[in-house]
Design an enzyme around this catalytic site. Structure first.
Site, PDB file in Angstrom:
ATOM      1  N   CYS A   6      31.832  35.390  37.281  1.00  0.00           N
ATOM      2  CA  CYS A   6      31.864  34.350  38.316  1.00  0.00           C
ATOM      3  C   CYS A   6      31.006  34.688  39.533  1.00  0.00           C
ATOM      4  O   CYS A   6      30.962  35.820  39.998  1.00  0.00           O
ATOM      5  CB  CYS A   6      33.278  34.023  38.777  1.00  0.00           C
ATOM      6  SG  CYS A   6      34.322  33.304  37.523  1.00  0.00           S
ATOM      7  N   ASP A   7      30.349  33.661  40.023  1.00  0.00           N
ATOM      8  CA  ASP A   7      29.559  33.733  41.253  1.00  0.00           C
ATOM      9  C   ASP A   7      29.697  32.402  41.971  1.00  0.00           C
ATOM     10  O   ASP A   7      29.619  31.335  41.343  1.00  0.00           O
ATOM     11  CB  ASP A   7      28.087  34.004  40.939  1.00  0.00           C
ATOM     12  CG  ASP A   7      27.889  35.358  40.285  1.00  0.00           C
ATOM     13  OD1 ASP A   7      27.841  36.358  41.021  1.00  0.00           O
ATOM     14  OD2 ASP A   7      27.802  35.404  39.034  1.00  0.00           O
TER      15      ASP A   7
END
Length: 428
Positions: A6-7
């Protein structure tokens, strides 16, 4: 095993075009996990009502706002989403000094907090207060994956919470937290603590906790949240392992700065960042970017609508973003909605997770049939999808907030157009 995933990104004026705020996130999860996009209407609730989150029930509030969510199909909470008031939220897994086996005790998941913040917060600061207030009351914990291979994984969480005026970075360690206000420029988070000495809000007694546990002493200098509570070394220049949280954080920061340097950062800029495979922001390995969101939040007084773009399928580099706008009687259809097993869902039955059920939705199945993960892309298909996305972006660029009829079926029609391309390819 620790999945690195995740970003989340946000860009604010003066980095952006037309004074807008642009939010974006890739949700990186196990490759077979299905992410659905659902719409939940605003609702009034009777006194004494409770809301059943993924694992626990908590008191319901008198009114919840309408939300659009991109969520793992097995859980109540969401990886990311937006509400009718123009608030967008995404979360990250972070490993802190409070991450351990106790994190598997069933409490509220970070994804539950995303949904609760959206349902209860009319602006970014309100959503921050909702999340932190509940965090201090209920804590965070519980199994974070349905896949039995990752059954032992749980984590603390960080968040970007944005509206059309500001954004907040919220980072947590157990029931403790620190928040940084972002009023201009660009900011991103990944799988590590990034708030250092710029702390604009914090949990009661945070410094006392850090000092009591030996994480920080006043004579060491200003309190640094990331240094005190992280299990990882502070972010430094250099060459961290490719794909790690630090690597993606630094790469994402560089991409944000590159795309925003002339003050014209827009939705397409965020699309490009979330599709960047060289930086591992678009994940295609153990963790896969199974869902992606971009939100365009227009400034106060603008006649243009807030538009939220979702893939609802894995790998944004091989998917297209479809637009959603809140409207009266909005209808998204069923193509991005997974089957509902109700009380027979293996997550609800105790003991939990004793069987696997099919959670695929129609768009997911069609996308997988023409673009399976790990296979070479169909160049002609991708070109057709890209043409459709470009046309859709141009079509909604000037979408008026008052155009209720167009907003009502915007996402539904985009899903149907995408499905037609998949069916045509399968029939050739």
């Amino acid at each position: 095993m620790m999945l690195s995933s995740c970003d989340t990104f946000v860009a604010l004026p003066p980095a952006t075009a037309e004074g807008c705020v642009v939010f974006g996130k890739n949700s990186d999860r196990p490759e077979d996990e299905v992410q659905e996009v659902v719409y939940v209407s605003a609702a009034d609730h009777a006194p004494g009502s409770v809301v059943s989150c993924t694992y626990i029930d908590i008191p319901q509030v008198p009114h919840t706002f309408a939300v659009v969510l991109s969520k793992p199909a097995w859980m109540w909470g969401a990886e990311m989403g937006a509400n009718e008031h123009g608030v967008a939220i995404g979360n990250e897994a972070v490993w802190t000094r409070f991450t351990g086996t106790s994190c598997l005790i069933e409490k509220l998941l970070g994804m539950d907090y995303v949904r609760l913040g959206l349902e209860r917060g009319a602006n970014a600061r309100q959503a921050l207060d909702v999340i932190t207030g509940l965090l201090e009351t209920y804590g965070q914990g519980g199994r974070c994956y349905e896949d039995p291979e990752y059954a032992s994984i749980s984590y603390c969480n960080s968040f970007i919470i944005a509206d059309s005026r500001e954004a907040w970075v919220l980072e947590t360690a157990g029931q403790h937290w620190a928040a940084e206000r972002v009023e201009k420029g660009v900011r991103n988070i990944s799988n590590l603590l990034t708030i250092e000495t710029k702390i604009d809000a914090m949990s009661n007694g945070l410094l006392d906790v850090a000092q009591r546990k030996g994480f920080w002493e006043p004579d060491e200098g200003p309190f640094n949240f990331a240094t005190a509570f992280s299990t990882c070394p502070p972010v430094r220049a250099g060459l961290p392992p490719k794909g790690s949280g630090e690597h993606r954080y630094l790469a994402g920061k560089e991409l944000l700065e590159r795309f925003s340097q002339n003050g014209s950062f827009d939705v397409s800029s965020m699309f490009a960042i979330l599709r960047d495979e060289d930086s591992c922001i678009c994940r295609t390995d153990v963790s896969v970017s199974v869902g992606s969101q971009v939100s365009l939040l227009t400034p106060s007084g603008s006649s243009k609508a807030n538009v939220h773009w979702f893939t609802a399928t894995p790998n944004p580099a091989r998917s297209i973003y479809k637009p959603f706008a809140f409207a009266r009687d909005v209808e998204i259809g069923s193509l991005s909605v997974s089957p509902d097993y109700g009380e027979q869902d293996p997550v609800r039955n105790r003991p939990r997770f004793q069987r696997i059920v099919d959670r695929t939705h129609e768009l997911y199945r069609a996308h997988r049939a023409v673009s399976p993960l790990g296979c070479n892309p169909n160049v002609e298909l991708l070109a057709s999808l890209k043409d459709l996305e470009n046309k859709t972006v141009l079509d909604v660029m000037e979408l008026s907030d008052g155009d209720e009829s167009k907003k009502r079926h915007l996402f539904k029609e985009a899903l149907e157009d995408e499905l037609k391309i998949y069916r045509r390819d399968l029939n050739n």
